[in-house]
Each structure stands twice: as structure tokens, then as C-alpha cells.
Design a protein around this motif. Structure first.
Motif, PDB file in Angstrom:
ATOM      1  N   PRO A  55      -1.057 -30.311  -8.588  1.00 27.80           N
ATOM      2  CA  PRO A  55       0.374 -30.092  -8.420  1.00 27.80           C
ATOM      3  C   PRO A  55       1.111 -30.419  -9.720  1.00 27.80           C
ATOM      4  CG  PRO A  55      -0.491 -31.429  -6.617  1.00 27.80           C
ATOM      5  CD  PRO A  55      -1.550 -31.360  -7.677  1.00 27.80           C
ATOM      6  N   VAL A  56       2.007 -29.527 -10.121  1.00 27.39           N
ATOM      7  CA  VAL A  56       2.794 -29.739 -11.332  1.00 27.39           C
ATOM      8  C   VAL A  56       4.202 -30.129 -10.901  1.00 27.39           C
ATOM      9  CG1 VAL A  56       3.745 -28.654 -13.401  1.00 27.39           C
ATOM     10  CG2 VAL A  56       1.401 -28.128 -12.675  1.00 27.39           C
ATOM     11  N   THR A  57       4.583 -31.370 -11.202  1.00 27.73           N
ATOM     12  CA  THR A  57       5.811 -31.935 -10.645  1.00 27.73           C
ATOM     13  C   THR A  57       6.951 -32.021 -11.665  1.00 27.73           C
ATOM     14  OG1 THR A  57       4.702 -34.074 -10.964  1.00 27.73           O
ATOM     15  CG2 THR A  57       4.749 -33.189  -8.735  1.00 27.73           C
ATOM     16  N   LYS A  58       6.813 -31.339 -12.785  1.00 30.80           N
ATOM     17  CA  LYS A  58       7.891 -31.361 -13.790  1.00 30.80           C
ATOM     18  C   LYS A  58       9.196 -30.880 -13.154  1.00 30.80           C
ATOM     19  CE  LYS A  58       6.752 -26.758 -15.520  1.00 30.80           C
ATOM     20  NZ  LYS A  58       5.789 -26.072 -16.349  1.00 30.80           N
ATOM     21  N   TYR A  59      10.284 -31.528 -13.523  1.00 33.73           N
ATOM     22  CA  TYR A  59      11.634 -31.250 -13.014  1.00 33.73           C
ATOM     23  C   TYR A  59      11.846 -31.719 -11.583  1.00 33.73           C
ATOM     24  CZ  TYR A  59      12.361 -28.315 -17.125  1.00 33.73           C
ATOM     25  OH  TYR A  59      12.470 -27.851 -18.409  1.00 33.73           O
TER      26      TYR A  59
ATOM     27  N   MET B 227      -1.299 -34.625 -18.682  1.00 35.45           N
ATOM     28  CA  MET B 227      -0.264 -34.058 -19.554  1.00 35.45           C
ATOM     29  C   MET B 227      -0.676 -32.618 -19.824  1.00 35.45           C
ATOM     30  SD  MET B 227       2.453 -34.251 -21.248  1.00 35.45           S
ATOM     31  CE  MET B 227       3.271 -33.500 -22.665  1.00 35.45           C
ATOM     32  N   ILE B 228       0.172 -31.665 -19.418  1.00 31.35           N
ATOM     33  CA  ILE B 228      -0.217 -30.258 -19.567  1.00 31.35           C
ATOM     34  C   ILE B 228       0.683 -29.490 -20.531  1.00 31.35           C
ATOM     35  CG2 ILE B 228      -1.230 -30.191 -17.234  1.00 31.35           C
ATOM     36  CD1 ILE B 228       1.241 -28.615 -16.315  1.00 31.35           C
ATOM     37  N   GLY B 229       1.733 -30.157 -21.032  1.00 32.15           N
ATOM     38  CA  GLY B 229       2.674 -29.445 -21.900  1.00 32.15           C
ATOM     39  C   GLY B 229       2.432 -29.735 -23.365  1.00 32.15           C
TER      40      GLY B 229
ATOM     41  N   ALA C  58      -5.969 -22.946 -20.515  1.00 32.06           N
ATOM     42  CA  ALA C  58      -5.226 -21.812 -21.056  1.00 32.06           C
ATOM     43  C   ALA C  58      -4.108 -21.411 -20.109  1.00 32.06           C
ATOM     44  CB  ALA C  58      -6.144 -20.625 -21.304  1.00 32.06           C
ATOM     45  N   VAL C  59      -3.085 -20.830 -20.699  1.00 35.39           N
ATOM     46  CA  VAL C  59      -1.980 -20.228 -19.958  1.00 35.39           C
ATOM     47  C   VAL C  59      -2.070 -18.738 -20.253  1.00 35.39           C
ATOM     48  CG1 VAL C  59       0.538 -20.102 -19.715  1.00 35.39           C
ATOM     49  CG2 VAL C  59      -0.546 -22.277 -20.328  1.00 35.39           C
ATOM     50  N   ALA C  60      -2.134 -17.907 -19.208  1.00 37.10           N
ATOM     51  CA  ALA C  60      -2.227 -16.468 -19.448  1.00 37.10           C
ATOM     52  C   ALA C  60      -0.932 -15.981 -20.107  1.00 37.10           C
ATOM     53  CB  ALA C  60      -2.468 -15.732 -18.141  1.00 37.10           C
TER      54      ALA C  60
ATOM     55  N   GLY D  26      -4.864 -20.731 -14.367  1.00 41.20           N
ATOM     56  CA  GLY D  26      -4.238 -20.273 -13.133  1.00 41.20           C
ATOM     57  C   GLY D  26      -3.041 -21.123 -12.775  1.00 41.20           C
ATOM     58  N   MET D  27      -1.953 -20.438 -12.409  1.00 44.86           N
ATOM     59  CA  MET D  27      -0.718 -21.088 -11.999  1.00 44.86           C
ATOM     60  C   MET D  27      -0.253 -20.384 -10.718  1.00 44.86           C
ATOM     61  SD  MET D  27       0.842 -21.558 -15.846  1.00 44.86           S
ATOM     62  CE  MET D  27       2.179 -20.417 -15.671  1.00 44.86           C
ATOM     63  N   SER D  28       0.988 -20.598 -10.330  1.00 47.06           N
ATOM     64  CA  SER D  28       1.462 -20.033  -9.056  1.00 47.06           C
ATOM     65  C   SER D  28       1.197 -18.532  -8.944  1.00 47.06           C
ATOM     66  CB  SER D  28       2.962 -20.273  -8.893  1.00 47.06           C
ATOM     67  OG  SER D  28       3.218 -21.649  -8.721  1.00 47.06           O
ATOM     68  N   ALA D  29       1.453 -17.801 -10.023  1.00 50.47           N
ATOM     69  CA  ALA D  29       1.426 -16.341  -9.930  1.00 50.47           C
ATOM     70  C   ALA D  29       0.022 -15.744 -10.062  1.00 50.47           C
ATOM     71  CB  ALA D  29       2.339 -15.748 -11.002  1.00 50.47           C
TER      72      ALA D  29
ATOM     73  N   VAL E  37      -6.538 -25.365 -10.977  1.00 52.12           N
ATOM     74  CA  VAL E  37      -5.331 -24.536 -10.996  1.00 52.12           C
ATOM     75  C   VAL E  37      -4.117 -25.452 -11.006  1.00 52.12           C
ATOM     76  CG1 VAL E  37      -6.398 -22.510  -9.930  1.00 52.12           C
ATOM     77  CG2 VAL E  37      -5.361 -24.235  -8.460  1.00 52.12           C
ATOM     78  N   ARG E  38      -3.178 -25.140 -11.887  1.00 45.20           N
ATOM     79  CA  ARG E  38      -1.985 -25.973 -12.082  1.00 45.20           C
ATOM     80  C   ARG E  38      -0.799 -25.289 -11.414  1.00 45.20           C
ATOM     81  NH1 ARG E  38      -4.065 -24.379 -16.995  1.00 45.20           N
ATOM     82  NH2 ARG E  38      -2.175 -23.148 -17.209  1.00 45.20           N
ATOM     83  N   VAL E  39      -0.369 -25.838 -10.290  1.00 36.98           N
ATOM     84  CA  VAL E  39       0.620 -25.109  -9.501  1.00 36.98           C
ATOM     85  C   VAL E  39       1.937 -25.880  -9.363  1.00 36.98           C
ATOM     86  CG1 VAL E  39       1.089 -24.009  -7.301  1.00 36.98           C
ATOM     87  CG2 VAL E  39      -1.225 -23.948  -8.247  1.00 36.98           C
ATOM     88  N   GLY E  40       2.995 -25.264  -9.858  1.00 36.86           N
ATOM     89  CA  GLY E  40       4.339 -25.828  -9.710  1.00 36.86           C
ATOM     90  C   GLY E  40       5.104 -25.096  -8.618  1.00 36.86           C
ATOM     91  N   THR E  41       5.718 -23.988  -8.991  1.00 37.63           N
ATOM     92  CA  THR E  41       6.645 -23.244  -8.123  1.00 37.63           C
ATOM     93  C   THR E  41       6.142 -23.015  -6.692  1.00 37.63           C
ATOM     94  OG1 THR E  41       7.194 -22.104 -10.161  1.00 37.63           O
ATOM     95  CG2 THR E  41       8.153 -21.227  -8.150  1.00 37.63           C
ATOM     96  N   ALA E  42       4.902 -22.576  -6.540  1.00 35.72           N
ATOM     97  CA  ALA E  42       4.397 -22.224  -5.202  1.00 35.72           C
ATOM     98  C   ALA E  42       4.292 -23.439  -4.290  1.00 35.72           C
ATOM     99  CB  ALA E  42       3.041 -21.536  -5.312  1.00 35.72           C
TER     100      ALA E  42
ATOM    101  N   ALA F  31      11.362 -23.422  -6.553  1.00 37.53           N
ATOM    102  CA  ALA F  31      11.829 -23.006  -7.880  1.00 37.53           C
ATOM    103  C   ALA F  31      12.339 -24.218  -8.641  1.00 37.53           C
ATOM    104  CB  ALA F  31      12.937 -21.974  -7.744  1.00 37.53           C
ATOM    105  N   ARG F  32      12.039 -24.242  -9.928  1.00 38.08           N
ATOM    106  CA  ARG F  32      12.517 -25.353 -10.747  1.00 38.08           C
ATOM    107  C   ARG F  32      14.016 -25.211 -10.977  1.00 38.08           C
ATOM    108  NH1 ARG F  32       7.288 -24.850 -12.641  1.00 38.08           N
ATOM    109  NH2 ARG F  32       7.655 -23.098 -14.037  1.00 38.08           N
ATOM    110  N   PRO F  33      14.723 -26.355 -10.984  1.00 40.89           N
ATOM    111  CA  PRO F  33      16.169 -26.298 -11.218  1.00 40.89           C
ATOM    112  C   PRO F  33      16.525 -25.655 -12.555  1.00 40.89           C
ATOM    113  CG  PRO F  33      15.344 -28.578 -11.166  1.00 40.89           C
ATOM    114  CD  PRO F  33      14.236 -27.718 -10.732  1.00 40.89           C
TER     115      PRO F  33
END
Ligand SMILES: *Cc1c(COP(=O)(O)O)cnc(C)c1O
Length: 239
Positions: free
Chosen positions: A36-40, A83-85, A173-175, A208-211, A224-229, A233-235
């Protein structure tokens, strides 16, 4: 709906989606970590997801993560933080205090800075284990988006492998936005296989991310690093 119910239902749906992706790819769901990606999103969301069974979390901005982790400290939750950023060298000291893994290692200078920071954190009693490191690979050779080019991958990996405070665990990697995810992930497979020939224990493939998590799983992602899903939606859009 309470935030608890909202996250519980999103986590259930996401776990089903991931299980389906694994089935579709003929893979064992136990091979793929959901990060889970909890940024924001606030510390409270992390605590809720912990109650729901999540034990690893991804953050992408050092200051935000450091503050959030400090807020959670009194609960003493055994969480593995990733840390993923993109990471600037002047932020490594803080990250070395809390990160289990840095997924965004993309230069020799960053490797050296992290190694030094880990040694400092160990000396200060702030951590006991070495830092797990993934080399972030650029799949479009656009250096502004982070990641090393294929040409530089082995040199950076070699430096990580030689660093006393770091463990070379794999690649991330980020596609790229302008390339089909399948093409990008196929390239990541090739690059990772080349790395594995030299470093057979560097087995993590974070992709792999939400999309695009289904195609990432089809191409062997182990994380898989999933935020939005999961979080919604991030603020504010992330950089
Ligand atoms: C924010 C972020 C993610 C999650 O993206 P979503 O599309 O919201 O799932 C994954 N990886 C990295 C590196 C990110 O910064």
C-alpha cells in the motif's frame, strides 16, 4: 461510510483483483507482495490498514513520511517502510532511520550516501539491520523521471552489492506514460534477468501500480505498489 469500512472494502476488492491477476498469469498469489502506498494520506489510514493486516507500506516523500512515522511511533507497530520516491542525498539520513527498503536507488552517489547514512544510524542505535536496496530502472531512458539506464544498471548494482550497510534485493520500475505497460515490463524482465545472472539473490521485481498491476503480474512482478486503487484519489497529484 467510515474510513475503516471504506479501506476494508477497497482492500478486499484489491486483494481479489491481485489474486485474479495471479491466477490469470498462472502464479501463486504468495509470490506477490501488495505494498500500500500511503503518500498524501494520514497516519490514521496506516493504522487502519495495519489492523486490516497490512505490514509493509510505501511512501515517496521523505518529509511527509518522517512526520507520519513519528506520529505512529507510540503505537510501536512492526511495519516495514519502503521509500519508493526520488531521494535526494540530503534526505538519506532521515530515511536511514526508518526505511526497511529503498526502492528508488538510481545513482552511485546515492548508494554511497545511503551506505554512510546506514552506518551512522547503526552507530546511533537507530537501526540494527542493513538496508534493503532496489535499483530503480528507467524504462524509457528519460533521466528526469528517475531510474538508471540499462547501461548503468550493473555499475550501480555492483556498488550496492559492495556496500556494507546495504543488501542488493532487486529492481524497481515505473512504466513510462507513453509506452504500453506490456512493452515496458517485458523490458524490465530482460534487464532483471541480466542482473540475476550476476546477483542471483536480487530476486525482487517491484512493478505495477493501480492502473497496470495485471500486466506487471503477468511479467513476474513480486511487489505491486498501489495507492489510488486502495486509498482513493490523492488530494494533490504526485510529482
Ligand atoms: C505513487 C506511486 C505509486 C502508486 O501509484 P498509484 O497509481 O496511485 O497506485 C507507485 N509507485 C511509485 C513510485 C509512486 O510514486
Amino acid at each position: 461510510m467510515t474510513r475503516e469500512r471504506e479501506l476494508e472494502s477497497a482492500l478486499g476488492a484489491l486483494s481479489d483483483r491481485l489474486a485474479n491477476a495471479c491466477r490469470g498469469a498462472g502464479r501463486d498469489p504468495g509470490e506477490v507482495t501488495l505494498l500500500p502506498v500511503t503518500k498524501y494520506f494520514p497516519a490514521r489510514d496506516v493504522a487502519i490498514l495495519y489492523e486490516l493486516g497490512c505490514r509493509e507500506f510505501g511512501e515517496s516523500r521523505e518529509q511527509e513520511a518522517t512526520a507520519k512515522i513519528a506520529e505512529l511511533a507510540e503505537l510501536s507497530l512492526p511495519i516495514r517502510w519502503h521509500m519508493i520516491g526520488r531521494l535526494q542525498r540530503n534526505k538519506v539520513r532521515a530515511v536511514a532511520r526508518w526505511a526497511h527498503t529503498v526502492q528508488s536507488v538510481d545513482s552511485i552517489r546515492l548508494v554511497d550516501a545511503l551506505d554512510h547514512a546506514v552506518a551512522g544510524a547503526m552507530e546511533a542505535g537507530e537501526r540494527t539491520e542493513r538496508l534493503s536496496a532496489l535499483v530503480q530502472v528507467s524504462l524509457d531512458d528519460d533521466p528526469t523521471r528517475g531510474g538508471v539506464s540499462e547501461a548503468d544498471l550493473l555499475a550501480v548494482a555492483e556498488r550496492v552489492a559492495a556496500a556494507e550497510g546495504l543488501v542488493l534485493s532487486g529492481v524497481m520500475a515505473v512504466a513510462p506514460l507513453d509506452v504500453e505497460p506490456e512493452r515496458a515490463f517485458a523490458r524490465l524482465v530482460q534487464v532483471h534477468e541480466r542482473l540475476l545472472r550476476e546477483y542471483p539473490t536480487a530476486t525482487v521485481r517491484s512493478a505495477g501500480m493501480s492502473a497496470d498491476l495485471e500486466s506487471a503480474v503477468a511479467y513476474g512482478s513480486t511487489c505491486v505498489r498501489v495507492g489510488t486503487a486502495l486509498m482513493g484519489a490523492r488530494p494533490i497529484p504526485s510529482p
